[in-house]
Design a protein around this motif. Structure first.
Motif, PDB file in Angstrom:
ATOM      1  N   ARG A 230       0.850  -1.223   0.000  1.00  0.00           N
ATOM      2  CA  ARG A 230       0.000   0.000   0.000  1.00  0.00           C
ATOM      3  C   ARG A 230       0.873   1.256   0.000  1.00  0.00           C
ATOM      4  NH1 ARG A 230      -4.563  -2.391   3.153  1.00  0.00           N
ATOM      5  NH2 ARG A 230      -6.008  -2.855   1.458  1.00  0.00           N
ATOM      6  N   ARG A 231       1.929   1.218   0.807  1.00  0.00           N
ATOM      7  CA  ARG A 231       2.798   2.411   0.904  1.00  0.00           C
ATOM      8  C   ARG A 231       3.408   2.752  -0.459  1.00  0.00           C
ATOM      9  NH1 ARG A 231       7.778   1.943   2.954  1.00  0.00           N
ATOM     10  NH2 ARG A 231       7.242   0.217   4.325  1.00  0.00           N
ATOM     11  N   HIS A 232       3.634   1.733  -1.286  1.00  0.00           N
ATOM     12  CA  HIS A 232       4.230   1.982  -2.615  1.00  0.00           C
ATOM     13  C   HIS A 232       3.176   1.979  -3.735  1.00  0.00           C
ATOM     14  CE1 HIS A 232       8.356   1.863  -1.153  1.00  0.00           C
ATOM     15  NE2 HIS A 232       8.088   0.750  -0.495  1.00  0.00           N
ATOM     16  N   ASP A 233       1.888   2.030  -3.365  1.00  0.00           N
ATOM     17  CA  ASP A 233       0.794   2.022  -4.357  1.00  0.00           C
ATOM     18  C   ASP A 233       0.868   0.811  -5.288  1.00  0.00           C
ATOM     19  OD1 ASP A 233      -0.375   4.384  -3.454  1.00  0.00           O
ATOM     20  OD2 ASP A 233       1.071   5.582  -4.599  1.00  0.00           O
ATOM     21  N   VAL A 234       1.212  -0.318  -4.724  1.00  0.00           N
ATOM     22  CA  VAL A 234       1.319  -1.560  -5.512  1.00  0.00           C
ATOM     23  C   VAL A 234       0.122  -2.441  -5.178  1.00  0.00           C
ATOM     24  CG1 VAL A 234       2.689  -3.671  -5.788  1.00  0.00           C
ATOM     25  CG2 VAL A 234       3.825  -1.437  -5.685  1.00  0.00           C
ATOM     26  N   LEU A 235      -0.566  -2.937  -6.202  1.00  0.00           N
ATOM     27  CA  LEU A 235      -1.719  -3.819  -5.968  1.00  0.00           C
ATOM     28  C   LEU A 235      -1.237  -5.191  -5.508  1.00  0.00           C
ATOM     29  CD1 LEU A 235      -3.708  -2.720  -9.129  1.00  0.00           C
ATOM     30  CD2 LEU A 235      -4.305  -2.201  -6.739  1.00  0.00           C
ATOM     31  N   LEU A 236      -2.062  -5.860  -4.730  1.00  0.00           N
ATOM     32  CA  LEU A 236      -1.683  -7.176  -4.194  1.00  0.00           C
ATOM     33  C   LEU A 236      -2.618  -8.244  -4.754  1.00  0.00           C
ATOM     34  CD1 LEU A 236       0.033  -8.892  -2.263  1.00  0.00           C
ATOM     35  CD2 LEU A 236      -1.628  -8.363  -0.461  1.00  0.00           C
ATOM     36  N   ILE A 237      -2.013  -9.209  -5.466  1.00  0.00           N
ATOM     37  CA  ILE A 237      -2.779 -10.331  -6.037  1.00  0.00           C
ATOM     38  C   ILE A 237      -2.412 -11.590  -5.260  1.00  0.00           C
ATOM     39  CG2 ILE A 237      -3.297 -11.659  -8.120  1.00  0.00           C
ATOM     40  CD1 ILE A 237      -1.767  -9.324  -9.656  1.00  0.00           C
ATOM     41  N   ILE A 238      -3.407 -12.250  -4.692  1.00  0.00           N
ATOM     42  CA  ILE A 238      -3.158 -13.498  -3.969  1.00  0.00           C
ATOM     43  C   ILE A 238      -3.664 -14.655  -4.825  1.00  0.00           C
ATOM     44  CG2 ILE A 238      -3.873 -14.867  -1.956  1.00  0.00           C
ATOM     45  CD1 ILE A 238      -1.975 -12.794  -1.026  1.00  0.00           C
ATOM     46  N   ASP A 239      -2.771 -15.596  -5.109  1.00  0.00           N
ATOM     47  CA  ASP A 239      -3.126 -16.770  -5.920  1.00  0.00           C
ATOM     48  C   ASP A 239      -3.405 -17.936  -4.966  1.00  0.00           C
ATOM     49  OD1 ASP A 239      -3.200 -18.996  -7.582  1.00  0.00           O
ATOM     50  OD2 ASP A 239      -1.453 -18.421  -8.775  1.00  0.00           O
ATOM     51  N   GLU A 240      -4.682 -18.299  -4.880  1.00  0.00           N
ATOM     52  CA  GLU A 240      -5.127 -19.337  -3.930  1.00  0.00           C
ATOM     53  C   GLU A 240      -5.283 -20.709  -4.586  1.00  0.00           C
ATOM     54  OE1 GLU A 240      -5.566 -19.189  -0.737  1.00  0.00           O
ATOM     55  OE2 GLU A 240      -6.301 -17.213  -0.123  1.00  0.00           O
ATOM     56  N   THR A 241      -4.741 -20.875  -5.788  1.00  0.00           N
ATOM     57  CA  THR A 241      -5.008 -22.096  -6.548  1.00  0.00           C
ATOM     58  C   THR A 241      -4.642 -23.370  -5.785  1.00  0.00           C
ATOM     59  OG1 THR A 241      -4.795 -20.880  -8.582  1.00  0.00           O
ATOM     60  CG2 THR A 241      -4.456 -23.245  -8.748  1.00  0.00           C
ATOM     61  N   HIS A 242      -3.560 -23.339  -5.036  1.00  0.00           N
ATOM     62  CA  HIS A 242      -3.200 -24.496  -4.210  1.00  0.00           C
ATOM     63  C   HIS A 242      -3.551 -24.286  -2.734  1.00  0.00           C
ATOM     64  CE1 HIS A 242       0.094 -26.531  -6.920  1.00  0.00           C
ATOM     65  NE2 HIS A 242      -1.125 -26.654  -7.397  1.00  0.00           N
ATOM     66  N   THR A 243      -3.514 -23.030  -2.278  1.00  0.00           N
ATOM     67  CA  THR A 243      -3.676 -22.773  -0.849  1.00  0.00           C
ATOM     68  C   THR A 243      -5.135 -22.821  -0.412  1.00  0.00           C
ATOM     69  OG1 THR A 243      -3.488 -20.443  -1.427  1.00  0.00           O
ATOM     70  CG2 THR A 243      -1.529 -21.507  -0.516  1.00  0.00           C
ATOM     71  N   ILE A 244      -6.023 -23.146  -1.334  1.00  0.00           N
ATOM     72  CA  ILE A 244      -7.406 -23.432  -0.920  1.00  0.00           C
ATOM     73  C   ILE A 244      -7.422 -24.670  -0.031  1.00  0.00           C
ATOM     74  CG2 ILE A 244      -8.011 -24.774  -2.981  1.00  0.00           C
ATOM     75  CD1 ILE A 244     -10.857 -23.510  -2.734  1.00  0.00           C
ATOM     76  N   SER A 245      -6.263 -25.322   0.087  1.00  0.00           N
ATOM     77  CA  SER A 245      -6.130 -26.414   1.053  1.00  0.00           C
ATOM     78  C   SER A 245      -6.375 -25.927   2.487  1.00  0.00           C
ATOM     79  CB  SER A 245      -4.736 -27.047   0.972  1.00  0.00           C
ATOM     80  OG  SER A 245      -3.738 -26.109   1.319  1.00  0.00           O
ATOM     81  N   GLY A 247      -8.762 -23.964   3.615  1.00  0.00           N
ATOM     82  CA  GLY A 247     -10.170 -23.837   3.999  1.00  0.00           C
ATOM     83  C   GLY A 247     -11.010 -23.418   2.805  1.00  0.00           C
ATOM     84  N   PRO A 248     -12.335 -23.348   2.949  1.00  0.00           N
ATOM     85  CA  PRO A 248     -13.233 -23.055   1.821  1.00  0.00           C
ATOM     86  C   PRO A 248     -12.946 -21.717   1.146  1.00  0.00           C
ATOM     87  CG  PRO A 248     -14.482 -23.778   3.737  1.00  0.00           C
ATOM     88  CD  PRO A 248     -13.070 -23.601   4.203  1.00  0.00           C
ATOM     89  N   GLY A 249     -12.377 -20.744   1.876  1.00  0.00           N
ATOM     90  CA  GLY A 249     -12.022 -19.451   1.285  1.00  0.00           C
ATOM     91  C   GLY A 249     -10.519 -19.272   1.230  1.00  0.00           C
ATOM     92  N   GLY A 250      -9.789 -20.380   1.213  1.00  0.00           N
ATOM     93  CA  GLY A 250      -8.327 -20.335   1.120  1.00  0.00           C
ATOM     94  C   GLY A 250      -7.702 -19.623   2.312  1.00  0.00           C
ATOM     95  N   CYS A 251      -6.443 -19.222   2.145  1.00  0.00           N
ATOM     96  CA  CYS A 251      -5.757 -18.483   3.221  1.00  0.00           C
ATOM     97  C   CYS A 251      -6.344 -17.084   3.352  1.00  0.00           C
ATOM     98  CB  CYS A 251      -4.258 -18.375   2.920  1.00  0.00           C
ATOM     99  SG  CYS A 251      -3.415 -19.958   2.979  1.00  0.00           S
ATOM    100  N   THR A 252      -6.890 -16.560   2.235  1.00  0.00           N
ATOM    101  CA  THR A 252      -7.461 -15.202   2.292  1.00  0.00           C
ATOM    102  C   THR A 252      -8.469 -15.117   3.422  1.00  0.00           C
ATOM    103  OG1 THR A 252      -7.075 -14.832  -0.044  1.00  0.00           O
ATOM    104  CG2 THR A 252      -8.790 -13.500   0.964  1.00  0.00           C
ATOM    105  N   ARG A 253      -9.350 -16.128   3.509  1.00  0.00           N
ATOM    106  CA  ARG A 253     -10.332 -16.094   4.593  1.00  0.00           C
ATOM    107  C   ARG A 253      -9.742 -16.622   5.900  1.00  0.00           C
ATOM    108  NH1 ARG A 253     -15.897 -18.884   3.738  1.00  0.00           N
ATOM    109  NH2 ARG A 253     -15.504 -20.277   5.486  1.00  0.00           N
ATOM    110  N   ALA A 254      -8.987 -17.725   5.803  1.00  0.00           N
ATOM    111  CA  ALA A 254      -8.483 -18.359   7.031  1.00  0.00           C
ATOM    112  C   ALA A 254      -7.564 -17.410   7.803  1.00  0.00           C
ATOM    113  CB  ALA A 254      -7.750 -19.645   6.681  1.00  0.00           C
ATOM    114  N   TRP A 255      -6.798 -16.583   7.088  1.00  0.00           N
ATOM    115  CA  TRP A 255      -5.829 -15.708   7.751  1.00  0.00           C
ATOM    116  C   TRP A 255      -6.246 -14.234   7.681  1.00  0.00           C
ATOM    117  CZ3 TRP A 255      -0.925 -18.038   4.916  1.00  0.00           C
ATOM    118  CH2 TRP A 255      -0.747 -19.378   5.331  1.00  0.00           C
ATOM    119  N   ALA A 256      -7.483 -13.975   7.244  1.00  0.00           N
ATOM    120  CA  ALA A 256      -8.012 -12.601   7.145  1.00  0.00           C
ATOM    121  C   ALA A 256      -7.088 -11.695   6.332  1.00  0.00           C
ATOM    122  CB  ALA A 256      -8.252 -12.026   8.542  1.00  0.00           C
ATOM    123  N   LEU A 257      -6.680 -12.154   5.148  1.00  0.00           N
ATOM    124  CA  LEU A 257      -5.836 -11.334   4.269  1.00  0.00           C
ATOM    125  C   LEU A 257      -6.702 -10.290   3.572  1.00  0.00           C
ATOM    126  CD1 LEU A 257      -3.573 -14.138   2.722  1.00  0.00           C
ATOM    127  CD2 LEU A 257      -3.267 -12.844   4.838  1.00  0.00           C
TER     128      LEU A 257
END
Ligand SMILES: Cc1ncc(COP(=O)(O)O)c(C=O)c1O
Length: 436
Positions: A230-245, A247-257
């Protein structure tokens, strides 16, 4: 190894014949080059697959811990999926499309979604979008990442810290140093320095590395990544293709990303070729002008068979019946049992090997646990790797190729896991007997 290779050939006469026939007109003798990487003199050929197993053309049963490298994480051949995909393509949306987007929103939290035929395509398209929105030319990725056959991501850090093509990457369109900045996983100073150049549109990353083995983030890593991007105005893309392992919403939901874009492919179609990407509302609004109008079909974001009625039906059939909370409540304890079984054998033989788990995915290492991709790559032992895979295969167990990973589906049983524990223990016993 020679004994195992001999045993393999003896056990698979029909696969040997089919492999020979394949060499007539298939490039490299197989439909995809990575199929040459299976252990043994030729790949075994599959007769049928169901649940958490398959039978090969020689009539041998296997427990499948590979599950199509996550493509079949739901187990093989769900009835709902087979019924859903029995139609053709019309270039028109079907009634399933809105359901799919609502469900993806519920799971991963992104506001607006779109479909592709593969996770590779999803990553390719979001990289175009982020460059278009920010006007910046480069993408930041993690050293030794894998996001499919996406040119910008087939790059690693060379010995002098410069960006070079990943070993094995064939015919790069351009020198990846022109398109990509590479930072080691779990290294916040390196990330800050890379983004300070002001030329990075987005950071594309898995929340935990999975493709060079499972490497978990250190405490506080993701919060700091988000603050720095955010400080460098860079967008963040999280690829959950494998890390859906995780939970149902991947790490994004499990770790509140809190990413700007989420990519997810492979298992969401239960083995049918589909993937998706989702983004925040402000990004969707910024993109709106290029998604309408005369050029919407030639903008570099496409795929004639993407988003078809068949594709949306496959996702709906999968996400409405599997990869739900109840499945993870079954899969994750099975993965823990698998991990404990491996750890017990490692401990018994007092090896410096280790084992790591991320939800329903688990993996062992021939070294202590690495903390970044370069250390993970350095600890790979191709010979030992091939031996462990072949030993398991010759005893009815398929592990994920390229590393020592097991994925647990809702269809696996405690007996399947204990079978692996016993086979793994026998491999270590055989190896240590050699050294005594
Ligand atoms: C994290 C990640 N993203 C994207 C992909 C690409 O998926 P596909 O080969 O289905 O396009 C992979 C493939 O292994 C992956 O592991």
């Amino acid at each position: 190894m020679a004994a195992e290779e001999h045993r393999f050939v003896e056990m698979h006469p029909r696969s040997a014949e089919l492999a020979e026939s394949g060499r007539r007109h298939l490039l490299a003798g197989v439909p995809m080059p990575w199929m040459t990487r299976w252990p043994g003199a030729f790949p075994i050929h599959v007769a049928e697959a169901s649940g958490a197993g398959f039978v090969d053309v020689d009539g041998i049963d296997y427990v499948d811990f590979c599950l199509g490298d996550t493509g079949a994480m739901t187990g093989h051949g769900g009835g709902a999926l087979a019924a859903a995909v029995g139609r053709s393509t019309t270039m028109l949306p079907s009634g399933d499309a809105a359901w799919v987007a609502d469900e993806l929103h519920r799971r991963f939290g992104m506001a607006k979604w779109q479909l592709t035929t593969s996770a590779t395509d999803a990553n390719r398209f979001v990289l175009r979008f982020v460059r278009h929105i920010t006007g910046r030319p480069k993408i930041a990725v993690i050293d030794w990442c894998y996001h499919g056959t996406v040119d910008e991501t087939l790059a690693i850090l060379g010995p002098d810290g410069s960006v070079i093509s990943r070993p094995g990457a064939i015919g790069p369109q351009v020198d990846p140093a022109l398109t990509t900045r590479v930072v080691p996983f779990n290294d916040l100073d390196a990330l800050d320095a890379a983004l300070a150049h002001g030329d990075v549109a987005a950071m594309l990353m898995e929340p935990a590395l999975t493709n060079i083995g499972i490497v978990l983030p250190q405490p506080g890593y993701h919060d700091a990544v988000r603050e720095i991007t955010r400080r460098h105005d860079v967008l963040l893309i999280i690829d959950e293709t494998h890390t859906i392992s995780a939970g149902p919403g991947g790490c994004t939901r499990a770790w509140a990303l809190d990413p700007d874009i989420v990519v997810i492919g492979k298992p969401i179609g239960g083995g049918f070729p589909v993937a998706t990407y989702g983004m925040t509302e402000p990004l969707a609004e910024a993109l709106d002008p290029v998604l309408h109008g005369h050029e919407a079909d030639v903008g570099g974001v496409g795929g004639t068979l993407a988003g078809s009625a068949m594709a949306t039906a496959a996702i709906r059939a999968t996400l409405s019946t599997t990869l739900i909370d109840a499945d993870y409540e079954r899969m994750i304890p099975l993965a823990s049992r698998w991990t404990d079984g491996v750890a017990a054998s490692i401990g018994r033989h007092q090896l410096t090997w280790s084992v790591q788990q991320l939800g329903c995915r688990a993996e062992y290492w021939f070294s202590p646990l690495p903390t970044n991709g370069a250390d993970a790559a350095a600890s790979v032992d191709d010979e030992l790797d091939a031996f462990m895979h072949l030993w398991a295969l010759n005893r009815g167990i398929l592990m994920t190729p390229f590393h020592n990973m097991a994925l647990l589906s809702p269809e696996h049983t405690v007996a399947d896991v204990d079978h692996h524990t016993q086979v793994f223990a026998s491999a270590l016993a055989a190896l240590t007997a050699l050294t005594q």
